[in-house]
Scaffold this active site. Structure first.
Site, PDB file in Angstrom:
ATOM      1  N   ASP A  31      13.367   0.377  -6.554  1.00 25.74           N
ATOM      2  CA  ASP A  31      13.593   0.309  -5.104  1.00 25.74           C
ATOM      3  C   ASP A  31      15.068   0.529  -4.755  1.00 25.74           C
ATOM      4  OD1 ASP A  31      10.898  -0.525  -5.002  1.00 25.74           O
ATOM      5  OD2 ASP A  31      11.477  -2.630  -5.140  1.00 25.74           O
ATOM      6  N   GLU A 222       4.945   1.509   2.902  1.00 23.58           N
ATOM      7  CA  GLU A 222       6.101   0.627   2.689  1.00 23.58           C
ATOM      8  C   GLU A 222       7.365   1.470   2.675  1.00 23.58           C
ATOM      9  OE1 GLU A 222       5.493  -1.214  -1.097  1.00 23.58           O
ATOM     10  OE2 GLU A 222       5.450   0.660  -2.194  1.00 23.58           O
ATOM     11  N   ASN A 289       3.994   3.143  -7.008  1.00 27.98           N
ATOM     12  CA  ASN A 289       4.582   3.182  -5.677  1.00 27.98           C
ATOM     13  C   ASN A 289       5.820   4.077  -5.673  1.00 27.98           C
ATOM     14  OD1 ASN A 289       6.385   1.513  -7.018  1.00 27.98           O
ATOM     15  ND2 ASN A 289       6.249  -0.173  -5.571  1.00 27.98           N
TER      16      ASN A 289
END
Length: 490
Positions: A31, A222, A289
């Site tokens: 991230d 997201e 993700n």
């Protein structure tokens, strides 16, 4: 020299010596969020931590044990200095009220004549915290003693995943925060309605008004992102995994892809713009993700994102992520557009100067098993700051790329290190070979480490002849029981 190192077999690395991705190999980091400050890019990353079953097999990454934020920085986008792991959440973290710290965002602002740094993070899926520091690498503290955004914040209780912050510092000095994600129910997959934006207070630790919904975010999953390019605001996000073939044909993006919207206002309304980055599976074979940040550095645009190529190089398969950097493509309208993920990464932007002290934790690559750890009382207490190279063993190696020794050249490299234990079986603790352009190349010098337990020991590798020009430099280690802090050419 040869007698000290002739039995060394080089250890393996998790990436090719020609690859620049992932940017960090000594531990995982997901991230990523980029902060450009004072000629350097700082990357802040979720501190993925592998967990294991009783039989030693790897557990699937559940994110529940993550409470640190990893920090590295670079001025050339190839050699990255490790600044450690901010102890952000958990019982011993700065924000002890929260169990987790995911998906950081960072910003700085000049307040009362001094730059102050703000590190935002998601307390799992239930709110946003903020830490502050006088330095981009910490130590960070929690001034407000609780979340900046929580389920009690107006218009946020119904947000499925109240996480993944992004922060915009606008040209007029105002700041905005973007959060949210998740799909409330299958019937809302095409328009989940879970993105929020709010203006920040002047102190960057409060909200100036109530968060409002970002409307009509197609297939939001997201990963908030925000950039301002040529006066246009670009909100970006990761699409969810319910994009139908018909929707993909109409909208131009697939499941798990980074997508942009644009507006002439930081709070919208935003309209559809371009897809930017396919799911990492498209480029590297392993999916999951998708999380990104776009940033400008020295007049060029880049995208940082995570993939699973490090765990692949480590022969693991548990969904643990590592950070990459690649060029961001801008189209003819100067909009972020379709970009590609690569193992090669970006070209080095400037040569490394070996005549200024270089921390040993400044790396372009390293062999598997080498680690870094906090060095000094402040870093040990707070997790980030000064670091030292450790867990050295026979055949371990590190590298720095594009080192420019100039036309006159260098006659030696001096290493500063700590000898942690003596060797009962010899006259020396270890040695460091200096090799050019390949870890298996002929050494141009070798520093012998004395067999004496002490801190701040200097070990010098004298060169057989001056080293000139630009080279990738590899340090190959023999022995163990010592740690390396820095090096300098002379």
């Amino acid at each position: 020299m040869k007698s000290l190192t002739r039995t060394i077999s080089l250890q393996k690395s998790a990436k090719s010596i020609t690859d620049h991705n992932p940017v960090m190999v000594q531990r995982f980091g997901a991230d990523p969020y980029a902060l450009v400050y004072d000629g350097r890019v700082y990357l802040y990353m979720t501190g993925d931590k592998p967990s294991y079953n009783a039989d030693g097999s790897i557990k699937e990454n559940t994110y529940g044990n993550i409470n640190t934020i990893n920090v590295v920085s670079s001025d050339d986008l190839v050699n990255w200095t490790d600044h450690g792991s901010v102890y952000a959440a958990g019982k011993t973290g700065a924000a002890s009220w929260g169990p987790n710290s995911w998906a950081p965002a960072a910003a700085y602002k000049n307040i009362d004549g001094k730059d102050k740094f703000f590190l935002y993070f998601a307390n799992n899926g239930n709110g946003i915290g903020v830490l502050t520091s006088d330095s981009p690498v910490g130590p960070f503290i929690d001034e407000i003693g609780g979340p900046l955004i929580s389920r009690e914040t107006p218009n946020c209780a119904e947000v499925t995943w109240l996480f993944d912050p992004a922060v915009l510092m606008d040209d007029d000095g105002s700041a905005y925060i973007y959060v949210g994600g998740g799909v409330p129910s299958p019937d809302k997959a095409a328009n989940p309605g879970t993105a929020r934006v709010c203006k920040l207070g002047d102190d960057m630790m409060s909200l100036d008004g109530d968060p409002i919904a970002i409307e009509n975010v197609d297939y939001l999953f997201e990963d908030s992102g925000i950039n301002k390019i040529d006066g246009t605001y670009y909100y970006s996000y990761c699409s969810n995994f319910n994009v139908t073939p018909q929707a993909a044909s109409e909208l131009g993006f697939e499941s798990g892809e980074i997508v942009t919207m644009k507006s002439d206002s930081p709070m919208g309304p935003f309209e559809r713009c371009n897809p930017v980055l396919k799911n990492p599976e498209r480029f590297f074979g392993r999916g999951g993700n998708n999380h990104h940040a776009m940033f400008e550095f020295n007049g060029e645009y880049y995208i940082t994102y995570h993939s699973r190529i490090l765990e692949e190089g480590l022969d693991m398969d548990g969904g643990y992520r590592s950070t990459n950097v690649d060029k961001l493509v801008l189209n003819e309208n100067n909009e972020p557009s379709k970009s590609a993920g690569t193992r090669a990464g970006v070209a080095q932007l400037k040569a490394l100067n070996p005549y200024e002290e270089v921390k040993a934790v400044t790396l372009s690559n390293a062999s598997i098993g080498l680690k870094t750890k906090q060095y000094g009382d402040v870093a040990k207490k707070c997790g980030s700051g000064d670091m030292i190279l450790c867990d050295i063993s026979n055949g371990a190696w590190t590298s720095v790329s594009g080192v420019d020794f100039g036309t006159d050249g260098a006659k030696e490299i001096a290493f500063t290190l700590n000898v942690k234990e003596t060797n009962p079986n010899g006259d020396y603790r270890g040695a460091i070979k200096v090799c050019l352009d390949s870890p298996s190349g002929e050494a141009v010098g070798c520093a012998v480490i004395a067999n004496e337990k002490a801190d701040n020991v200097e070990a010098i590798a004298e060169f057989t002849e001056p080293v000139t020009g630009e080279h990738n430099v590899f340090f190959v280690y023999a022995g163990e029981g010592y740690e390396v802090y820095s090096w300098i050419a002379r």
